[in-house]
Write a protein that holds these residues in place. Structure first.
Motif: not given
Lengths: 488, 435
Positions: A4, A7-8, A45-46, A48-49, A52-56, A58-60, B214, B354, B388
Motif C-alpha cells: 500500500x 502504491x501511495x 487503487x480500486x 486497495x479501496x 480497505x473498506x471490507x477489512x475495516x 474497530x479501534x480499541x 480506484x 463489509x 472493548x
C-alpha cells in the motif's frame, strides 16, 4: 515498504516518474497481461479501496481514550426528580426560542434555576447542553447552576469542559507547583475564604517568586484587607521592584491605622491651616521635596526633567493619611470640613477616593451630599443606600445622572425606589432615560408593581423607547408568573 | 402497541417553515381566538378568528402531514396551522372525540379523491415504446462517450500524479464535473466536484483521492461490463453514476405493507441541495431508506419522528440491501415504540458493512443498530461496547449524546461511513430519542 505504501508513493509522484508496485500475490489478485502503468495503478487503487473498506476493524477503546479516567466513569445517578413537563417546556422555550430580549432571557433562566432549586427538582437531561452553553457566557446563570443541573449536569460539565468545573477547595498543598496564572486564581479563592491562610501561604513562598508574580499575588490582598496584612505590606515597601512597591503602597492606603498612615498624617498635618477670624479660610500648602522615608512610602521622586508633580504628591499624602487628620485640623465634622473645602475639587476628589477605599461611612455620607458618585452609594448599607437614592431623586436630581447609580443597585428594588423611578420614566420627555434604563429595569421592578406597569403601558404614548421598557417589564413579570406556576 | 400519536411541541417546531412563522404562531397559541377545535386519529382542525370577519378554517392531516388553511399566507404551514398544532400538542385545545368539522372532512375527502385520480392516471399512462427506445439509445450513447472521456482523464491523473492534481485550481475539478453532467453522469460529477474541495480540506487527502480514483476506475470498468450484471448489480451501478430510476416504475412494483418503524433520520445541506435520509424497518426486519430532496430555500418533507411506527405501504427501488424506498400511501403514525429491538456489537456491525461493500463496492454508508454501547467524550467522541471495540463519532452533538446517556450503555442507531459512526437515534430508558 508495504504494497500500500508503494502504491501511495507511485500515485503521488505519478506513473510518469514512478513505476507502480506489483499487485500483492497473497490476495489472489491476477492482473491481466499487457496493462499500461496507469491501468495497473488504477486497478490496484480500486483493489486497495475495496480491501480497505471490507477489512475495516474497530479501534480499541483503551487506545482511543488512553488513561483518562474521567472518560470512563458513568454519571452518578440523579436523586432529585426531573421538573414538571410545563417547567421543562418553559426552560426549553427560553433556551431555544426566547420570546424576550437576551438580558431578560438570562434573568429568567436564572429565575428558573432558583425555582428548580427551591422545589428540589432538576433540569431534564436533554436540556443540559444548551443550558451549559448559555452559562458559559452568562455569569449570572453559571452561578445558579447548582444543584439544579443535578448529578448528570455536574458530570457533563466535568467531562466536556473540565477547565470550567469548580476548583476543588483544599488543594493548597500543591500551590507552589501551580503555574503562575493558576496560582493567582487559587490564591484569590483562598483570600476570599480565609484571608489569614492566604497571607501565610504567600509569606512562606515570598522569596521564590518573580517580580511579576510578587506584584500579582500581593494584589489579591485587595480582597478582605485587614490590619494583620500590614507586616507583609510594610516589608514589600522595601522590595527592589517598583511595581511591587506600588501595589504595597496602594494597599496600605486602605489601612488608616497602619504605621505608614501615621507617617502620612505627620506629612499632611503641617500642610493644613485654618485661618481667619471666623476660622473659615482653609489653606493647603504643597508638600516639600520628599526625603528618603517619603520616597519609601511611595511619594513620587523628582522626574529626570521638568518640574515635579507637587499636586500629585499631595494626592498621595491625602490618600495615605487617616481622614481624621482633616477633622482634627478644622475641629469640625466631616460635612463642615467639606464645606470649608468648597472649590478645592482636586482635594475633595482625593478625599473621596480615600473614603471609598476604606468605606468610612461618616465621610461617605458627608461626601454623598456634595458628590453624587456611585462609588459612595455602593459603600452604604443596602437599606440606607436605597433611601439615600430615593431622597436624592425627590430632591430633583438630574434623571440622567441617576443611571449609573441605579444600575449598581441590587435588584429587585424596594417599592419606594421603584415607584420613584417609574414616575421619572413616565414623565414628559423621559424617552432617553427609559432607553438608558432598558437593560435592567425589568428585573428591578418588584413583582407587586406588575399591575401598575401594565396600566402604564396601556396608557403609554408613542415614545418607542419608553414603550419598550414598559413592555419588557410587563413581559418579564408575566413570564415570571408562568414560572412560579410551573413550580408548584 | 399503537396509540394515538399526539405531536410533541418539538415536532411542531420542526414543521415550521421559518422562525418568523413560529414566533407568530406562538402569539396565536392560546385558546382565545380559537373555536370549533377538535381532532381524530388523522386530522386536527379548528377555526381561528383573525382580523377579518370570517374566522380562518384550519385543518391538518397529522399523518402525512399536510396542512390546509383558508388564510392567504404563502407560508406553509401557516402560523394558524402551527398555532393549532401547538395548542393540540400541549393538550390545550382540539381534544379528540368531537365530530369531525365539515370543512376538515371535506378537505380530507378531496385529498383522497385527488390521490386516487393520480393513481389512475399513472397506471393508465402507456408510453410510446419507439420514442422510449430512442431516448434510451441516445442516453446510452452519451454515457458511453462520457465514461470513455472520464477513463482517459483518470489515466492522465495517475500519470502526472496526485500531488500535481492537488495543485490544480478548483475550476479544474469543476470542469471535469461539468463534462460528466453533460454526459448524463451527475452522480459521478458530484463526487468529482466534492473531491475538488476534499483534497484541500482533508488531512488524509492522498489516500482519499487514491481510493476514490480506484473506485471511479472500477465504475468505468463496470459500465463496460453492464450486460453481464444481475439487475441488482446494475441498479447499484446506476445509483453510483446518478442515473435516476423513474418514480413511476417503482410505484408500479409490489407495495410492502407496514407497519414500518422509523429508525432514525439525517438531514444534510450542501448549500445547493438539501437531503433527508429516513431509515425505516419493515415487519420482516427489512431495512430501507427513504430519500427526500429539496433545492435551497424550499421545504423538505416533514421529518418522521424516530421511534414512530407508520401505517404506510412502501415500494423498494431496485438495488442491493438496504435499498432505497418510497412511501406509496399516505403516512399514518400509529404510535411510538419504547425500543428499537435487539441490535448487534460493533464488530458484528463492521462485518455486516463489509459484506455489504463486497456485494456493492459503490456503497458509502451502512445503517447499524448497536446494542449496549457507551459514549465516550475522548476526542473526537467514541461509541464503545462491552468487548472493548470503539468507533469514532462523526456529525453528532457529543454534549447531547453524553447528556442523554450519562455514559451508561444504550442502544444507538446510526450510519457507518468511512470507519466512523453517525449516531441518529438513542434509546434511553424507555424512550427513543434524537440526540
Amino acid at each position: 515498504m508495504s504494497w500500500l505504501a508503494e502504491l501511495r508513493t507511485a500515485a503521488l509522484l505519478g506513473t510518469g516518474r514512478h513505476e507502480p508496485p506489483s499487485p500483492p500475490g497473497d490476495l489472489g489478485f491476477q492482473p491481466p497481461d499487457g496493462l499500461s502503468r496507469e491501468e495497473s495503478l488504477l486497478d490496484q487503487a480500486a483493489l486497495a479501496d475495496v480491501v480497505t473498506r471490507a477489512l475495516r476493524r474497530a479501534s480499541s477503546i483503551d487506545r482511543a481514550i488512553g488513561t483518562a479516567d474521567r472518560h470512563n466513569e458513568a454519571a452518578p445517578p440523579d436523586d432529585a426528580p426531573e421538573v414538571s413537563g410545563d417547567a421543562a417546556r418553559l426552560l426549553e422555550l427560553l433556551l431555544t426560542q426566547p420570546p424576550v430580549g437576551l438580558e431578560l432571557r438570562a434573568q429568567l433562566v436564572t429565575d428558573w434555576l432558583q425555582l428548580a432549586t427551591e422545589s428540589r427538582r432538576r433540569v431534564p437531561h436533554r436540556l443540559l447542553p444548551a443550558l451549559l452553553t448559555l452559562a458559559k457566557t452568562k455569569r449570572g446563570i453559571a452561578e445558579h447552576l447548582y444543584p439544579a443541573i443535578g448529578a448528570r449536569g455536574r458530570w457533563l460539565q466535568d467531562i466536556i469542559r473540565p477547565e470550567e468545573a469548580a476548583v476543588s477547595p483544599g488543594s493548597v498543598t500543591d500551590w507552589a507547583e501551580l503555574g503562575s496564572a493558576d496560582a493567582a486564581v487559587e490564591l484569590e479563592r483562598l483570600r476570599l475564604a480565609d484571608p489569614g491562610a492566604a497571607r501565610r501561604l504567600l509569606r512562606t513562598q515570598w522569596e521564590t517568586f518573580s517580580t511579576r508574580e510578587r506584584a500579582a499575588h500581593l494584589g489579591t490582598f485587595a480582597t478582605n484587607i485587614q490590619a494583620e496584612d500590614e507586616d507583609l505590606l510594610e516589608k514589600a515597601l522595601d522590595d527592589k521592584a517598583k511595581s511591587v512597591r506600588e501595589v504595597a503602597a496602594s494597599l496600605l492606603d486602605r489601612l488608616p491605622t497602619s504605621a505608614r498612615a501615621s507617617r502620612m498624617a505627620a506629612r499632611l498635618r503641617p500642610l493644613l491651616r485654618v485661618k481667619g477670624l471666623l476660622r473659615k479660610q482653609f489653606e493647603i500648602d504643597l508638600p516639600p521635596d520628599p526625603d528618603a522615608a517619603a520616597l519609601r512610602d511611595g511619594i513620587a521622586p523628582d522626574p529626570r526633567t521638568g518640574e515635579p508633580d507637587r499636586l500629585g504628591r499631595l494626592d498621595t499624602i491625602i490618600r495615605g493619611a487617616p481622614l481624621d487628620v482633616w477633622t482634627t485640623v478644622t475641629g469640625r465634622s466631616p460635612a463642615a470640613t467639606l464645606a470649608l473645602l468648597e472649590g478645592e475639587t482636586r482635594v475633595i476628589n482625593a478625599i473621596l477616593d480615600t473614603a471609598v477605599l476604606r468605606a468610612d461611612l461618616d465621610w461617605v455620607r458627608a461626601l454623598f451630599s456634595v458628590r453624587k458618585d456611585a462609588r459612595l452609594l455602593n459603600c452604604l448599607p443596602h437599606r440606607e443606600r436605597e433611601l439615600s437614592l430615593v431622597r436624592y431623586i425627590r430632591d430633583g436630581a438630574n434623571p440622567l445622572s441617576l443611571v449609573p447609580l441605579l444600575r449598581d443597585m441590587p435588584r429587585p428594588w424596594a417599592r419606594p425606589l421603584a415607584e420613584e423611578v417609574l414616575k421619572l420614566v413616565t414623565a414628559k420627555n423621559a424617552g432617553q432615560l427609559a432607553a438608558m434604563l432598558a437593560g435592567f429595569l425589568s428585573q428591578a421592578i418588584p413583582l407587586d408593581l406588575a399591575d401598575q406597569c401594565r396600566g402604564l403601558l396601556e396608557r403609554s404614548d408613542e415614545d418607542a423607547a419608553r414603550r419598550r421598557v414598559l413592555r419588557d417589564v410587563v413581559q418579564y413579570q408575566s413570564f415570571r408568573q408562568s414560572l412560579t406556576e410551573a413550580f408548584p | 402497541m399503537g396509540i394515538m400519536v399526539r405531536w410533541s411541541e418539538e415536532r411542531v417546531v420542526g414543521a415550521a417553515p421559518d422562525q418568523a412563522s413560529l414566533t407568530a404562531a406562538r402569539k396565536l397559541a392560546h385558546p382565545g381566538p380559537w373555536s370549533d377545535t377538535g381532532s381524530n386519529d388523522v386530522l386536527v382542525w379548528g377555526k381561528c378568528q383573525g382580523s377579518g370577519r370570517t374566522p380562518y378554517q384550519v385543518s391538518v392531516d397529522t399523518a402525512t402531514p399536510a396542512y390546509r388553511c383558508s388564510c392567504p399566507s404563502r407560508k406553509f404551514p401557516c402560523k394558524h396551522a402551527l398555532a393549532l398544532l401547538l395548542l393540540w400538542a400541549r393538550g390545550e385545545a382540539a381534544d379528540a372525540g368531537e365530530e369531525t368539522a365539515d370543512f376538515a372532512q371535506e378537505w380530507a375527502n378531496q385529498r383522497e379523491d385527488r390521490a386516487a385520480a393520480r393513481e389512475r392516471r399513472l397506471s393508465g399512462q402507456q408510453p410510446d415504446p419507439v420514442a422510449q427506445a430512442k431516448r434510451l439509445a441516445d442516453r446510452l450513447g452519451l454515457m458511453d462517450a462520457g465514461i470513455a472521456d472520464f477513463s482517459r482523464w483518470l489515466t492522465d491523473l495517475v500519470r502526472t500524479g496526485l500531488a500535481a492534481a492537488r495543485n490544480q485550481p478548483y475550476s479544474w475539478w469543476d470542469g471535469v464535473a461539468a463534462r460528466l453532467v453533460d454526459a448524463q453522469l451527475p452522480g459521478l460529477a458530484e463526487q468529482v466536484r466534492a473531491m475538488g474541495s476534499d483534497v484541500h480540506a482533508r488531512t488524509d487527502w492522498a489516500d482519499h483521492l487514491l481510493f476514490h480514483a480506484g473506485r471511479w476506475w472500477a465504475l468505468t470498468k463496470a459500465w463496460a461490463m453492464r450486460d453481464q450484471m444481475t439487475p441488482e448489480e446494475f441498479a447499484d451501478l446506476r445509483v453510483a453514476l446518478g442515473w435516476a430510476t423513474a418514480t413511476a416504475g417503482v410505484q408500479g412494483t409490489e407495495a410492502l405493507p407496514g407497519p414500518w418503524l422509523v429508525l432514525g433520520a439525517h438531514r444534510t445541506d450542501d448549500g445547493r441541495l438539501q437531503q433527508q435520509r429516513t431509515w425505516i424497518r419493515g415487519p420482516g426486519g427489512r431495512v430501507a431508506v427513504v430519500l427526500d430532496f429539496a433545492m435551497q430555500g424550499q421545504a423538505l418533507a416533514t421529518p418522521q419522528l424516530a421511534g414512530a411506527e407508520l401505517d404506510v405501504a412502501v415500494a423498494l427501488y431496485p438495488g442491493s440491501a438496504p435499498p432505497r424506498a418510497m412511501f406509496t400511501t399516505p403516512v399514518a403514525p400509529r404510535g411510538l415504540v419504547r425500543s428499537l429491538g435487539e441490535g448487534c456489537s460493533i464488530a458484528q456491525a463492521l462485518e455486516q458493512e463489509s459484506a455489504a461493500v463486497a456485494a456493492s463496492p459503490w456503497r458509502e454508508r451502512y445503517p447499524v443498530l448497536l446494542s449496549g454501547v457507551r459514549v465516550s467524550a475522548a476526542d473526537p467522541g467514541w461509541l464503545h461496547d462491552g468487548s472493548g471495540d470503539a468507533l469514532p463519532i462523526v456529525d453528532a452533538s457529543l454534549d447531547s449524546l453524553l447528556a442523554l446517556t450519562g455514559g451508561y450503555p444504550v442502544d444507538v442507531f446510526g450510519e457507518l461511513e468511512e470507519g466512523r459512526v453517525r449516531p441518529l437515534t438513542v434509546v434511553v430508558g424507555e424512550a427513543v430519542m434524537t440526540p
